[in-house]
Write an enzyme that holds these catalytic residues in place. Sequence first.
Site, PDB file in Angstrom:
ATOM      1  N   ASN A 155       0.815  -1.222   0.000  1.00 25.87           N
ATOM      2  CA  ASN A 155       0.000   0.000   0.000  1.00 25.87           C
ATOM      3  C   ASN A 155       0.848   1.271   0.000  1.00 25.87           C
ATOM      4  O   ASN A 155       0.401   2.314  -0.492  1.00 25.87           O
ATOM      5  CB  ASN A 155      -0.998  -0.019   1.166  1.00 25.87           C
ATOM      6  CG  ASN A 155      -2.206  -0.884   0.827  1.00 25.87           C
ATOM      7  OD1 ASN A 155      -2.350  -1.327  -0.317  1.00 25.87           O
ATOM      8  ND2 ASN A 155      -3.069  -1.128   1.794  1.00 25.87           N
TER       9      ASN A 155
ATOM     10  N   HIS B  75      -5.163   2.739  14.767  1.00 25.34           N
ATOM     11  CA  HIS B  75      -6.281   2.014  14.157  1.00 25.34           C
ATOM     12  C   HIS B  75      -5.735   0.608  13.865  1.00 25.34           C
ATOM     13  O   HIS B  75      -5.323   0.304  12.756  1.00 25.34           O
ATOM     14  CB  HIS B  75      -6.719   2.720  12.876  1.00 25.34           C
ATOM     15  CG  HIS B  75      -7.832   1.998  12.162  1.00 25.34           C
ATOM     16  ND1 HIS B  75      -9.044   1.765  12.729  1.00 25.34           N
ATOM     17  CD2 HIS B  75      -7.887   1.457  10.918  1.00 25.34           C
ATOM     18  CE1 HIS B  75      -9.803   1.103  11.873  1.00 25.34           C
ATOM     19  NE2 HIS B  75      -9.119   0.903  10.762  1.00 25.34           N
TER      20      HIS B  75
HETATM   21  N1  LIG Z   1      -9.180   3.441   7.861  1.00 29.45           N
HETATM   22  C1  LIG Z   1     -10.197   2.612   8.006  1.00 29.45           C
HETATM   23  O1  LIG Z   1     -10.912   2.641   9.005  1.00 29.45           O
HETATM   24  C2  LIG Z   1     -10.503   1.624   6.906  1.00 29.45           C
HETATM   25  C3  LIG Z   1     -11.732   0.958   6.860  1.00 29.45           C
HETATM   26  C4  LIG Z   1     -11.991   0.091   5.804  1.00 29.45           C
HETATM   27  C5  LIG Z   1     -11.021  -0.102   4.804  1.00 29.45           C
HETATM   28  N2  LIG Z   1      -9.844   0.544   4.907  1.00 29.45           N
HETATM   29  C6  LIG Z   1      -8.799   0.393   3.888  1.00 29.45           C
HETATM   30  O2  LIG Z   1      -9.212   1.114   2.730  1.00 29.45           O
HETATM   31  C7  LIG Z   1      -8.585   0.537   1.568  1.00 29.45           C
HETATM   32  C8  LIG Z   1      -9.674   0.250   0.516  1.00 29.45           C
HETATM   33  O3  LIG Z   1     -10.599  -0.689   0.985  1.00 29.45           O
HETATM   34  P1  LIG Z   1     -11.764  -1.224   0.002  1.00 29.45           P
HETATM   35  O4  LIG Z   1     -12.575  -2.173   0.783  1.00 29.45           O
HETATM   36  O5  LIG Z   1     -12.421  -0.081  -0.697  1.00 29.45           O
HETATM   37  O6  LIG Z   1     -10.863  -2.021  -1.067  1.00 29.45           O
HETATM   38  P2  LIG Z   1     -11.251  -2.370  -2.592  1.00 29.45           P
HETATM   39  O7  LIG Z   1     -10.314  -3.437  -3.006  1.00 29.45           O
HETATM   40  O8  LIG Z   1     -12.704  -2.614  -2.710  1.00 29.45           O
HETATM   41  O9  LIG Z   1     -10.907  -1.006  -3.376  1.00 29.45           O
HETATM   42  C9  LIG Z   1      -9.626  -0.487  -3.507  1.00 29.45           C
HETATM   43  C10 LIG Z   1      -9.565   0.222  -4.852  1.00 29.45           C
HETATM   44  O10 LIG Z   1      -8.327   0.942  -4.945  1.00 29.45           O
HETATM   45  C11 LIG Z   1      -7.993   0.957  -6.339  1.00 29.45           C
HETATM   46  N3  LIG Z   1      -6.604   1.350  -6.548  1.00 29.45           N
HETATM   47  C12 LIG Z   1      -5.494   0.629  -6.299  1.00 29.45           C
HETATM   48  N4  LIG Z   1      -4.404   1.360  -6.646  1.00 29.45           N
HETATM   49  C13 LIG Z   1      -4.846   2.550  -7.091  1.00 29.45           C
HETATM   50  C14 LIG Z   1      -4.204   3.744  -7.581  1.00 29.45           C
HETATM   51  N5  LIG Z   1      -2.863   3.832  -7.674  1.00 29.45           N
HETATM   52  N6  LIG Z   1      -4.983   4.796  -7.940  1.00 29.45           N
HETATM   53  C15 LIG Z   1      -6.331   4.708  -7.866  1.00 29.45           C
HETATM   54  N7  LIG Z   1      -6.992   3.615  -7.415  1.00 29.45           N
HETATM   55  C16 LIG Z   1      -6.250   2.558  -7.034  1.00 29.45           C
HETATM   56  C17 LIG Z   1      -8.309  -0.466  -6.775  1.00 29.45           C
HETATM   57  O11 LIG Z   1      -8.403  -0.585  -8.182  1.00 29.45           O
HETATM   58  C18 LIG Z   1      -9.617  -0.722  -6.041  1.00 29.45           C
HETATM   59  O12 LIG Z   1     -10.737  -0.423  -6.854  1.00 29.45           O
HETATM   60  C19 LIG Z   1      -7.859  -0.721   2.079  1.00 29.45           C
HETATM   61  O13 LIG Z   1      -6.491  -0.421   2.307  1.00 29.45           O
HETATM   62  C20 LIG Z   1      -8.548  -1.018   3.404  1.00 29.45           C
HETATM   63  O14 LIG Z   1      -7.750  -1.757   4.283  1.00 29.45           O
HETATM   64  C21 LIG Z   1      -9.557   1.405   5.920  1.00 29.45           C
END
Ligand SMILES: NC(=O)c1ccc[n+]([C@@H]2O[C@H](COP(=O)([O-])OP(=O)(O)OC[C@H]3O[C@@H](n4cnc5c(N)ncnc54)[C@H](O)[C@@H]3O)[C@@H](O)[C@H]2O)c1
Length: 306
Positions: free
Chosen positions: A93, A173
């Site tokens: 990431n 977190h």
């Molecule tokens: N902070 C929090 O409380 C919290 C809560 C839930 C999820 N998350 C995190 O959020 C992130 C996303 O989760 P999600 O469930 O939406 O995942 P997901 O896999 O459904 O979506 C992630 C998206 O990011 C896109 N992506 C990847 N690289 C990219 C780039 N360089 N530019 C643009 N888009 C790009 C992918 O194509 C994908 O569509 C994860 O890292 C997850 O762990 C954090």
Amino acid sequence: MKISIIGAGNVGSLAAMRIAADGLGEVLLIDIVKGLALGKSMDLEDARPLLKCNYNIKGTDDIAQLKDSDIVVVTAGLTRKPGMTREELVAKNAVILKDVCLNIKKSAKGAIVVIVTNPLDIMTFYALKITGFKPGKVFGMGISLDSARFTNLIANELNLPVTDIEALVIGAHGEGMLALPGFTKVKGVRLDEFISDDKITSLVNRTVNRGAEVIANLGQGSAFFAPSAAIAAIVRAIAKDEKRTIGLCSYLQGQYGIADSCIGVPCRLGKNGIEQIMELELSSTDLAKLKKSATLVAQATAQLSA
Ligand SMILES: NC(=O)c1ccc[n+]([C@@H]2O[C@H](COP(=O)([O-])OP(=O)(O)OC[C@H]3O[C@@H](n4cnc5c(N)ncnc54)[C@H](O)[C@@H]3O)[C@@H](O)[C@H]2O)c1
């Protein structure tokens, strides 16, 4: 107000839906996968007549279109798999986040940046370093979600509406999360006057493990309904200049005896970003745990390439 959301996966697209439907501004959904953000934005736009809501939403795979955004929410990145910690996502990431943040720096210099990608605290500190933006303009969503989870579990335990409960979680977190029963009130009364210490310990443990519990049940991907609601609340506080206190992963410069790291603490949030970091009177045990988490975040971030 232009609000760009980078990453049109589960969390990003649902956040876009909530923010657009709330009328908080023009929403631009961006994803690296060709057609994904555009397709989702078209679908969300088609819902407007049914919802009788004239919101403005667009989608693209061209990140340069985030030009002149007022707020940028970063949800791009991989999610945890069952049994994985958030920290195990760091290397992959970080590569994604660096690329995204360099684009934000280039095209949206005046934006407030809300990081969501995990591991949240490390990614927030890294984003701050890569963009070079002022600390109050780059922060992370994590502990407001954890506080909501703690609130929800207490409400279920006591069979009370969630609105009767004000629960607080600070810290990382992740594993270093600090659910604070001493700062948690049920209609203004301390939580420990309602339930036994054993029950409180069990609720705190369930709060820490709630994200993993969701992942284990989903089988693939991680939570998105509550995270997207937490993002929308942050965007609303900025867009409406609410000056509300919300838990955010924030850069500390001496508060809580912590300097030069990012960790979750209550912050007053308004149109300029973080306007004040609130300092709680923590017990020495909780303070030590907060400092330890902040040190781990600083160490992990220092290992990432600038
Ligand atoms: N902070 C929090 O409380 C919290 C809560 C839930 C999820 N998350 C995190 O959020 C992130 C996303 O989760 P999600 O469930 O939406 O995942 P997901 O896999 O459904 O979506 C992630 C998206 O990011 C896109 N992506 C990847 N690289 C990219 C780039 N360089 N530019 C643009 N888009 C790009 C992918 O194509 C994908 O569509 C994860 O890292 C997850 O762990 C954090």
